[in-house]
Design a protein around this motif. Sequence first.
Motif, PDB file in Angstrom:
ATOM      1  N   ASN A 381      63.698   9.713  52.662  1.00  0.00           N
ATOM      2  CA  ASN A 381      63.539   8.646  53.659  1.00  0.00           C
ATOM      3  C   ASN A 381      62.117   8.515  54.197  1.00  0.00           C
ATOM      4  O   ASN A 381      61.816   7.596  54.952  1.00  0.00           O
ATOM      5  N   MET A 382      61.267   9.432  53.811  1.00  0.00           N
ATOM      6  CA  MET A 382      59.881   9.366  54.296  1.00  0.00           C
ATOM      7  C   MET A 382      58.951   8.661  53.313  1.00  0.00           C
ATOM      8  O   MET A 382      57.791   8.410  53.614  1.00  0.00           O
ATOM      9  N   LYS A 383      59.477   8.394  52.113  1.00  0.00           N
ATOM     10  CA  LYS A 383      58.603   7.863  51.059  1.00  0.00           C
ATOM     11  C   LYS A 383      58.482   6.346  51.115  1.00  0.00           C
ATOM     12  O   LYS A 383      59.486   5.644  51.223  1.00  0.00           O
ATOM     13  N   GLY A 384      57.240   5.881  51.034  1.00  0.00           N
ATOM     14  CA  GLY A 384      56.989   4.448  50.870  1.00  0.00           C
ATOM     15  C   GLY A 384      57.349   3.584  52.064  1.00  0.00           C
ATOM     16  O   GLY A 384      57.552   2.382  51.930  1.00  0.00           O
ATOM     17  N   ARG A 385      57.448   4.177  53.248  1.00  0.00           N
ATOM     18  CA  ARG A 385      57.861   3.381  54.412  1.00  0.00           C
ATOM     19  C   ARG A 385      56.883   3.460  55.561  1.00  0.00           C
ATOM     20  O   ARG A 385      57.237   3.141  56.690  1.00  0.00           O
ATOM     21  N   THR A 386      55.710   3.939  55.299  1.00  0.00           N
ATOM     22  CA  THR A 386      54.816   4.199  56.426  1.00  0.00           C
ATOM     23  C   THR A 386      53.460   3.531  56.216  1.00  0.00           C
ATOM     24  O   THR A 386      53.171   3.000  55.144  1.00  0.00           O
ATOM     25  N   ILE A 387      52.650   3.602  57.251  1.00  0.00           N
ATOM     26  CA  ILE A 387      51.338   2.947  57.194  1.00  0.00           C
ATOM     27  C   ILE A 387      50.463   3.565  56.110  1.00  0.00           C
ATOM     28  O   ILE A 387      49.801   2.866  55.362  1.00  0.00           O
ATOM     29  N   CYS A 388      50.456   4.880  56.025  1.00  0.00           N
ATOM     30  CA  CYS A 388      49.590   5.511  55.016  1.00  0.00           C
ATOM     31  C   CYS A 388      50.387   6.492  54.172  1.00  0.00           C
ATOM     32  O   CYS A 388      51.589   6.683  54.375  1.00  0.00           O
ATOM     33  N   ALA A 389      49.717   7.104  53.231  1.00  0.00           N
ATOM     34  CA  ALA A 389      50.391   7.951  52.241  1.00  0.00           C
ATOM     35  C   ALA A 389      50.598   9.384  52.708  1.00  0.00           C
ATOM     36  O   ALA A 389      51.106  10.204  51.953  1.00  0.00           O
ATOM     37  N   LEU A 390      50.259   9.708  53.969  1.00  0.00           N
ATOM     38  CA  LEU A 390      50.466  11.089  54.402  1.00  0.00           C
ATOM     39  C   LEU A 390      51.951  11.437  54.414  1.00  0.00           C
ATOM     40  O   LEU A 390      52.356  12.546  54.095  1.00  0.00           O
ATOM     41  N   SER A 391      52.764  10.464  54.743  1.00  0.00           N
ATOM     42  CA  SER A 391      54.202  10.716  54.791  1.00  0.00           C
ATOM     43  C   SER A 391      54.718  11.078  53.396  1.00  0.00           C
ATOM     44  O   SER A 391      55.472  12.045  53.236  1.00  0.00           O
ATOM     45  N   ASP A 392      54.291  10.348  52.390  1.00  0.00           N
ATOM     46  CA  ASP A 392      54.665  10.674  51.003  1.00  0.00           C
ATOM     47  C   ASP A 392      54.106  12.044  50.622  1.00  0.00           C
ATOM     48  O   ASP A 392      54.768  12.841  49.959  1.00  0.00           O
TER      49      ASP A 392
END
Length: 431
Positions: A381-392
Amino acid sequence: MAEIKYLSEHYSKPEFKTLDGYKKHGGYEQLARALKMEPQKIIDEVKASGLRGRGGAGFATGVKWGFLPNNGEPRYLLCNADESEPGTFKDRLMMERAPHQLIEGMLISAFAIKSKKAYIYIRGEYMGPAAILEKAIAEAKAAGLIGKNILGSGFDCDLDLYLGAGAYICGEETGMISSLEGLKGQPKLKPPFPAVQGYLRKPTIVNNVETLAAVVPIIRDGAAGYRKYGTEKSAGTKLFSISGNVNKPGTYEVPLGYKLMDLINIECGGLKPGRKLKAVVPGGSSAPVITAEECEKATLDYECLAQMGTMLGSGAIIVIDDSNCMVDVLSTISHFYHHESCGQCTPCREGTGWMERIIHGIVHGHGNEGDLDLLIKIADNMKGRTICALSDAAALPVLSFVTKFRSEFEYFIREKKSQVRGGQIYAQLHH
Ligand SMILES: Cc1cc2nc3c(=O)[nH]c(=O)nc-3n(C[C@H](O)[C@H](O)[C@H](O)COP(=O)(O)O)c2cc1C
Ligand code: SF4
């Protein structure tokens, strides 16, 4: 094939970091040549060389430069010297050993993209490299290589160093731009991409240290000369920083496409006596881990590693032998990403903390059946849904560690101790 000294040819010579020493080895000759070329010709040459960004994403450098709008606005060149990904230290070597090579590469690049102002954004902890760069910039300024009418060409370009406060997120290009503007170093949604609207809302190119340094040999040898190394889609050489359980950790330059196991066994002198390879994180802590079996087939190029479901990233290889507990390793990685999340996006802010707490719980003997599936669900659920790629970047290690080394995690949850290090120390502390 073996280690190659192409970009790093003179790095072992102490004089190379001074202006005179650098010039003795042909320094600033390519700048003089480039200033006589058409800027578009330089961009075409960089495009033809196949150079891909060495900061992590591997985007084609010449293509990125081509995204700048032709609207006559001032534009900026930013060198990303933040280098905060765990395992990555190859830019540091370049800045310490060859500061003028970086400056020359930046001046050529600035001329190509018609920028009159360039910055090197360096991480706060790099006080040593920053001092070396400061000195080199001052030398270049005094010699008329930076500033007005460089080498009598009519080209003006100013270049300065900016020392960040030391936050991983300031390595993300839009976070870096905000920080350079004096704002909080928080990433912004893209588009607009920096090439269209970046520093001070003007067109901006952000490139990694190694990317910009590579422009010098590309001008010297031409695209074809550069392409003598590497593969069709992963051209040239690359600096790899290797840490972990090898006899000779350090930074090594090899042609792209080189075998991972050769780098470990030949350049790095193999593993410690009696130890077996367990896994490798091939591209900085955000790259999915690969097993020892996969390592046998891995070549160090963007394509092969992508096919294996991981990435070359910034070229930071972390070697893990059988003396390490994968739960411990993931615990360290997860702590890092939770600590460095800037907190703007809910999946990243909450997800990194939640994952860290679960893994920390397992390490301390409080794991529950169901933790692993929950970890996978959170990471998904953290992948591809945020402002930047740190979550991925935080999610991918969790997914790969838990999937590929599941039995080690299950053992820890069941037995409340590590399968590898045994040791009830943590569990005892908490019971
Ligand atoms: C969280 C995060 C941290 C990053 N840190 C760095 C860094 O330290 N150095 C770097 O060159 N690129 C870093 N990047 C990638 C940059 O955003 C950008 O893609 C890169 O500087 C572009 O240069 P290149 O095309 O030459 O690779 C980071 C990206 C993310 C998402
Ligand atoms: S993904 Fe994480 S680090 Fe990136 S902007 Fe969102 S909260 Fe900040």
